[in-house]
Structures are given as structure tokens and as C-alpha cells.
Design a protein around this motif. Sequence first.
Motif, short mmCIF file in Angstrom:
data_model
loop_
_atom_site.label_atom_id
_atom_site.label_comp_id
_atom_site.label_asym_id
_atom_site.label_seq_id
_atom_site.Cartn_x
_atom_site.Cartn_y
_atom_site.Cartn_z
N ALA A 1 0.78 -1.17 0.08
CA ALA A 1 0.03 0.11 0.01
C ALA A 1 0.94 1.27 -0.10
O ALA A 1 0.73 2.08 -0.65
CB ALA A 1 -0.83 0.03 1.30
N CYS A 2 1.95 1.19 0.76
CA CYS A 2 2.97 2.37 1.12
C CYS A 2 3.44 2.61 -0.43
O CYS A 2 3.69 3.87 -0.95
CB CYS A 2 3.66 2.26 2.08
N ARG A 3 4.08 1.64 -0.94
CA ARG A 3 4.85 1.72 -2.38
C ARG A 3 3.94 2.24 -3.44
O ARG A 3 4.40 3.00 -3.98
CB ARG A 3 5.67 0.42 -2.50
N THR A 4 2.88 1.55 -3.42
CA THR A 4 1.99 2.03 -4.43
C THR A 4 1.53 3.50 -4.31
O THR A 4 1.34 4.01 -5.23
CB THR A 4 0.58 1.16 -4.14
N VAL B 1 3.29 5.85 -2.86
CA VAL B 1 4.51 6.85 -3.01
C VAL B 1 4.61 7.02 -4.51
O VAL B 1 4.98 8.09 -5.38
CB VAL B 1 5.47 6.15 -2.57
N ASN B 2 4.70 5.81 -5.42
CA ASN B 2 4.84 5.90 -6.75
C ASN B 2 3.70 6.38 -7.42
O ASN B 2 4.00 7.22 -8.51
CB ASN B 2 5.10 4.26 -7.17
N SER B 3 2.60 6.29 -7.08
CA SER B 3 1.30 7.03 -7.63
C SER B 3 1.44 8.61 -7.58
O SER B 3 1.07 9.32 -8.42
CB SER B 3 0.10 6.55 -6.93
N ALA B 4 2.04 8.93 -6.21
CA ALA B 4 2.02 10.32 -6.15
C ALA B 4 3.03 11.05 -6.96
O ALA B 4 2.96 12.27 -7.20
CB ALA B 4 2.52 10.46 -4.56
N ALA B 5 4.38 10.11 -6.98
CA ALA B 5 5.32 10.79 -7.79
C ALA B 5 4.89 10.93 -9.25
O ALA B 5 5.21 11.90 -9.82
CB ALA B 5 6.57 9.99 -7.92
N ARG B 6 4.23 9.92 -9.72
CA ARG B 6 3.74 9.92 -11.01
C ARG B 6 2.80 11.18 -11.45
O ARG B 6 2.83 11.86 -12.13
CB ARG B 6 3.09 8.82 -11.72
N GLN B 7 1.83 11.30 -10.32
CA GLN B 7 0.76 12.44 -10.13
C GLN B 7 1.46 13.68 -10.23
O GLN B 7 1.19 14.59 -11.07
CB GLN B 7 -0.06 12.28 -9.41
N GLY B 8 2.65 13.70 -9.38
CA GLY B 8 3.49 15.03 -9.76
C GLY B 8 3.92 15.38 -10.83
O GLY B 8 3.84 16.61 -11.40
N GLY C 1 11.79 2.19 -18.38
CA GLY C 1 12.09 0.74 -18.33
C GLY C 1 12.39 0.04 -16.76
O GLY C 1 12.67 0.98 -16.20
N SER C 2 12.63 -1.15 -16.92
CA SER C 2 12.94 -1.71 -15.51
C SER C 2 13.74 -3.23 -15.94
O SER C 2 13.24 -3.67 -16.71
CB SER C 2 11.89 -1.69 -14.64
N PRO C 3 14.81 -3.33 -15.12
CA PRO C 3 15.55 -4.41 -15.55
C PRO C 3 14.81 -5.72 -14.71
O PRO C 3 15.06 -6.96 -15.03
CB PRO C 3 16.82 -4.39 -14.81
N SER C 4 13.90 -5.41 -14.11
CA SER C 4 13.04 -6.58 -13.36
C SER C 4 11.51 -6.28 -13.77
O SER C 4 10.66 -6.46 -12.86
CB SER C 4 13.25 -6.44 -11.90
N PRO D 1 -0.66 -2.15 -8.67
CA PRO D 1 -0.12 -2.07 -7.22
C PRO D 1 1.24 -2.66 -7.29
O PRO D 1 1.59 -3.62 -7.82
CB PRO D 1 -1.14 -2.95 -6.68
N ASN D 2 2.13 -1.88 -6.58
CA ASN D 2 3.52 -2.31 -6.36
C ASN D 2 4.53 -2.02 -7.83
O ASN D 2 5.63 -2.37 -7.77
CB ASN D 2 3.81 -3.91 -6.03
N CYS D 3 3.85 -1.41 -8.76
CA CYS D 3 4.32 -1.10 -9.96
C CYS D 3 5.27 0.14 -9.77
O CYS D 3 5.22 1.12 -9.25
CB CYS D 3 3.61 -0.67 -11.06
N SER D 4 6.51 -0.13 -10.29
CA SER D 4 7.87 0.83 -9.78
C SER D 4 7.94 1.71 -11.06
O SER D 4 8.87 2.51 -11.05
CB SER D 4 8.82 0.21 -9.19
N HIS D 5 7.10 1.43 -12.30
CA HIS D 5 7.71 2.30 -13.47
C HIS D 5 7.40 3.68 -13.23
O HIS D 5 6.25 4.11 -12.57
CB HIS D 5 6.83 1.65 -14.50
N THR D 6 7.89 4.65 -13.71
CA THR D 6 7.59 5.78 -13.92
C THR D 6 7.21 6.51 -15.33
O THR D 6 7.13 5.73 -16.29
CB THR D 6 9.11 6.71 -13.57
N ALA D 7 6.71 7.36 -15.56
CA ALA D 7 6.23 8.08 -16.66
C ALA D 7 6.91 9.53 -16.74
O ALA D 7 6.42 10.37 -15.95
CB ALA D 7 4.75 8.14 -16.66
N ASP D 8 8.02 9.71 -17.59
CA ASP D 8 8.58 10.99 -17.57
C ASP D 8 8.16 11.70 -18.84
O ASP D 8 7.51 11.33 -19.74
CB ASP D 8 10.19 10.60 -17.88
#
Length: 346
Positions: A186-189, A191-198, A215-218, A254-261
Amino acid sequence: MVDPDELVRLSRRLEQLYADVEVSLLRYIAKRLARGLGDDDWAVKRLGEAGVVRSRARRIVSSLQRERDKEIVRMVVAAHAAGAESAARTTGIAATIATVDSEAASRALVHALSGNLSQADLRILRSADDIYRRVIANVTARGLADEFTRRAAAQAALDMFADTGITGFTDMAGRNWSLTSYAEMACRTAVNSAARQGVFDELRADGRDLVIVSGSPSCCEMCAPWEGEVLSLDGMTSGYPTLGEAEADGLFHPNCSHTADPYIEGLTKRGTTQRGDPERYAARQEQRYLERGLRQWKMREAVALDDAAAARAAAKVSEWESRLRQHITANDLKRLPYRERIGEAI
């Protein structure tokens, strides 16, 4: 691009609060159950203390709630601001997010995470009482009369709960989680959502519509098709799939660490995006497995009823630490000490 390690650091404090709650409750339960194991009326006495256990659990959860609410706001607002600043750096423009009010833009995410974690509180309280009573029932159901056999039975039951943790947490997709895994997810989701929303808010404030998926190596199979793809935030730019379409297909789960730049046509290069590496993904999943095994034995050590049980668990801790070190070295992985720790008693 937002630094993924920074996002992990932002969520770690809140995740640790939940790990501390779990360890505190299990250690306290073990301590209460260890009293008078040789007494004939052990079960009656321990059941008579169930109210004391519930009171202790309520105090622990109340302390958690006070700290949690502050941490949620701090974490989400900081992640949103990090995303906005990253977008401003990438586009080379002065940050305009101040006119958007990052705290207001993050309010929905704060509310959602707070609601998800608040629902876990009652489950924590019920679990503490349930675990305490089930250990007693496990011992008494066998008709065990002496301290040695009672201790062995109680330890076996506590070990089971140490292995699984406090469970029964269900996400929106119906998947079951332990307390610490649920809190981490829940926390990682969030945080990542907030960063993407920013990032999205900063681009919209500047009249921009396009982003490129990192991209992501994993990378998992669900996100792999979208790595390096350009998305239109609101469908304002023809020729590109929309953010909504990508999310409907499973991107940013949920738990996805991909970003959108930010993506600038004619300037941003698409061919340099790092693609998924199935072998490295498998190696990281094995690392997660070994980390879970290490934490499991540390939890068993935490709920040991005597020195012998503690020594056996400690030996297993050393064994799993060795296996983890060897795997990390063999696969050139980054060791993550915070994933190997259990909580601390509150």
C-alpha cells in the motif's frame, strides 16, 4: 526521472511502523503465554488474561495511528513534489507546480492510503486476540499435562504465526496479504502513484500532454509491453495511446515501480529505454524469497519461549543470511538490508 531509491526511502518509515506493530504483538503474546507453563491451571490463567492482551494491542494500535497519519501526509506530499520537480528538470522549464498546490493535488492519494490502512486496524486487534486464544486452544486440545510438552506445543503454534505473520488483509483484487506485506504494498503503491501524479500535474500546468514509460531490469509481464511507449495524458495528442488505456491494460498496477517521464516530440529519444531482463527478474524474485525466509527465522527467534528455541532459530538465521549473500554475489544484485529486518518492539 524520479529517483526510485528516493521513493523507497520515503515509504520506509511508514512500512517500519507496521513491522514494529507485528513484532511487538507477537513478542508480547509469547511473553504472556510463557508464564507458568508448568502450572495445572495454565490455560485457565492465560485465558483470564485475554483482556490484558487486548488492552495492550489497543495501545499499540493507537500509537500506530498517531504516527501513521503524520507519515502518510509527509510521504505522499514529498513524493508528489519529487515528481513535479523531476518533470520541471526534464523539460527545462521553471516549476509551475506551486500554482497547483501539491498538497491539494495529493489529497485524494492521502485519503485513499489512510482509508486502506485504517481498515487494517480492526483486523490487527482481532488477530492479536485470535492468535493468543488459538495457541492456548492448540495446547489444551492435546490434553498435555507437563511443562515440556506444553512448551513444545505452544512453541509450534507460535512458530506458525511467526511464519505467516498477522494475516487476513485483502486488496481490491481479492488477493490476501500479511500485515507487513500489505502495508509495504500500500505504501509503495501510494508513493509511486504520488510521484507519477506530480509529473502529470506539472506537465498539465505547462500545457504538455505526452509522457514516456520508463524501463526496468526487473519488469513483470504485465508492464513489459508498455516500456518505452509514449502516452497521451488526456488524449489531446493524436497518434498515441492514452494513459487511461495503458492503466486499463495493467500498467502502474499495485507495487509497480515504473515511472512516466516527460516526452518532447523531436527531442526525447525512445530507443534508450531499458527493457526487461527475464533472468534478472527471476534472480530478484529469488532474492525476495531468501529475504522472506530470513525474516521468518528472525520472527521465530523473536517469539522463542526459551533459550533452546532461540538458539535453533538463530542458527537458521545465520544459514539463510549465508544463502542470501551467496545469491546476491553470484547475480550481482544490490543487497537491501531494510528488507531483511523485522520490526522492533514498541
